[in-house]
Scaffold this active site. Sequence first.
Site, short mmCIF file in Angstrom:
data_model
loop_
_atom_site.label_atom_id
_atom_site.label_comp_id
_atom_site.label_asym_id
_atom_site.label_seq_id
_atom_site.Cartn_x
_atom_site.Cartn_y
_atom_site.Cartn_z
N SER A 90 -5.68 -5.87 -5.21
CA SER A 90 -4.93 -4.91 -4.39
C SER A 90 -4.29 -5.52 -3.15
O SER A 90 -3.61 -4.82 -2.41
CB SER A 90 -5.84 -3.75 -3.98
OG SER A 90 -6.93 -4.23 -3.21
N LYS A 112 -10.15 3.05 1.76
CA LYS A 112 -9.13 2.26 2.46
C LYS A 112 -8.40 3.09 3.51
O LYS A 112 -8.11 2.60 4.62
CB LYS A 112 -8.13 1.70 1.43
CG LYS A 112 -8.76 0.65 0.51
CD LYS A 112 -7.81 0.21 -0.59
CE LYS A 112 -8.47 -0.84 -1.48
NZ LYS A 112 -7.62 -1.27 -2.58
#
EC number: 3.4.21.53
Length: 770
Positions: free
Chosen positions: A676, A719
């Site tokens: 990611s 996140k």
Amino acid sequence: MQASQTLPLLALRDIVIFPGMIAPIFVGREKSILALSAAQKVEGSQYILLVTQIQQNADDPKPEDLYKIGVIAKIIQTIKLPNNNAKILVEAINRVELSKISNHEWLTANYTIMPDQEVDDLEELNMVTLNVVNIFKEYVQQNKKINPEILNIINEQKNPSYILNILSSHLTCAVEVKQTLLNEVNLLQRANLLIQIIEAEMAQINTEQALQHRVKKQIEKTQRDYYLHEQMKAIQKELDGGDEKSDFYDIEKKIKSLKMSQEAQTKAEAELKKLKMMNQMSAESSVIRNYLDTLVALPWGKIDKDKIDIKKAEAILNRDHFGLEKVKERIIEYLAVLQRSKKIRGPILCFIGPPGVGKTSLVKSIAEAVGRKYTKFALGGVRDEAEIRGHRKTYLGSMPGKIINSLKKAKTDNPVMLLDEIDKMAADFRGDPASALLEVLDPEQNSTFVDHYLEVEYNLSNVMFIATANTYNLPRALLDRMEIINISGYVEAEKMQIAKKYLVPKQFKMHGVKQNEIHITDEVILELIRYYTKESGVRSLEREIGSLTRKGLKQILSNKNILELTITPDNLEEYLGVKKYRFGLAEATDQIGATTGLAYTEVGGDLLTIEAVSFPGKGDIKTTGKLGDVMKESAAAAYSCFRTCADSFGLKYEDYKDLDIHIHVPEGAIPKDGPSAGIAIFTTIVSLMTRRPVKYTVAMTGEITLSGKVLPIGGLKEKLLAASRGGIKTVLIPQDNVKDLKDIPANIKDNLEILPVATINQVLEFALAK
């Protein structure tokens, strides 16, 4: 006395009369008194037939209860005793065979005299008889029950038949054995049989004496006490006339009273029967005793009645936990189904989230809400399959598995059982505990769970299993049997409320702080959250509050002039030292070649700075910062993508062909892996090569392809939480992750500008400064 005549018959209980014997006989039974009177009325004689009973305890013997070989005896003397009893002295004349035994007012029978068979070799008979006498003398020396005077009588006799009869009558063996001697009419065979019987008796006496000597020599104080205790119990048993005081009575009673399965009850009864027959000091008896104790200690069929009230359950969850609305909603749904159906055969609930977010306390609240007992099984570090299934009884120190032990402690068949840290299990040569858990957690199999120690099926279908884990790193088959409920971390505002409502009062109570003695302001709690902890949960925050409470209490107790203490941000460092962490943005200004990425870790989300520099070389890329293989591949893919579209940024091949790029992710001691960071690495490279700075208020996450597409990622909530805690204003996420935003709490989304991107051009448009 003529053959085939009829005489009264006297049945003897526990004695065999041999021809030539003069013996006293007590007569007490009514039929025996009548038979004696009838014998004395026979004109010109006082003869009576004597025969032994087959069943010695028969009070009214029938003809079939009597041996067919007896003796005819002369009544020498009769003495009347009280209660109409009598004592007679008889002399046995001959061996007789009885026939036509009749049972009327008294016993009568026809008899035929059975003389000894004539012996052809008298010398052999005399030698064998002498041998019998010599062996009998040794027997008399060993057996203290025999009067030694008998030896003088034998020495004066020469008739082998008489000697053999006298010796037979003085044996201490069983009545049945003596009867075989009386039945034998061949003198040689009777002598040899007598030798065998005496030798067998002597061997038994020798064995008993040797055993008594060895036991006497080996017995110690504990064994002696045990022996006396067993004797006392045996005496008590006889006095009480039953086995109520038996050492095994409690176990036997529990086996009958417990609602065991038929298989378990049969097994328990068989083991108890085996235990009763063996020496209680042996090692095997200890193993069986422990097994039975475990078996009867289990709560077979004992069910606590559910007391599910949806409103009360909701109140308990809200009382004990702040926030977690989605999680609470799913738990209430679960309890609603349980209230209606009484049993849930669906997947097992599994709470997955970082440490300190309240997974374990949620399970305790569920147990309270349903009115069941709570028990915990910590799976962290378990690598032995026997921890789940138990050890077999054949192993030294064997014991049941933790599942069965937990039920034994809970004393109910339907507790709420927490399988804590299920992702921390390991496997080695001792087996795979995760595979053993498959049977436990599968509702189609756990009704017939077999623990290796118990060796019988036990029903686990009533147990409410709830698992917790920090990561999704679980075996696929195990994950398939569980419903995952994701518990993310808390934002700053939630931590503030949790600290004020739960943590501070809890620590004050734990440390004995009186009311209004220590004041911790909201500003102090905010400072603790920002500068002294860096976590998704509140465990470290609770520790810091505890430390602050102890230091404040110490100051109050050491100075009598201080009655009240207020902790403020100005004096916080005096108590806890300098600030441990830097709060806020990863960068303070726009940077060239530095991008803020978002990472998912076991303890929640975190901000990740990705830096890059260039220097003369051969056009290679170098990565540092303890990156995993996947992240290194993302860096290579991002660099390749950059080279394919470099001309769109106004760069020529000559501008970068002789430049090496070094990509570094700080905090190099911490392992980092995952795809990611792809778009963050690409943005860093573009910024470095075009000399356009990256906006310091922007963070991003997304996987990149060689063609420049942005692919979705996982851990979006964690996140975004990290971005919110770090003061980030704008977050770039993959277009395909937009659907996940509906699960993100509104208080997180309200503080962030979330921009979905599908291509690298969109990423650069939002991330790079103009």
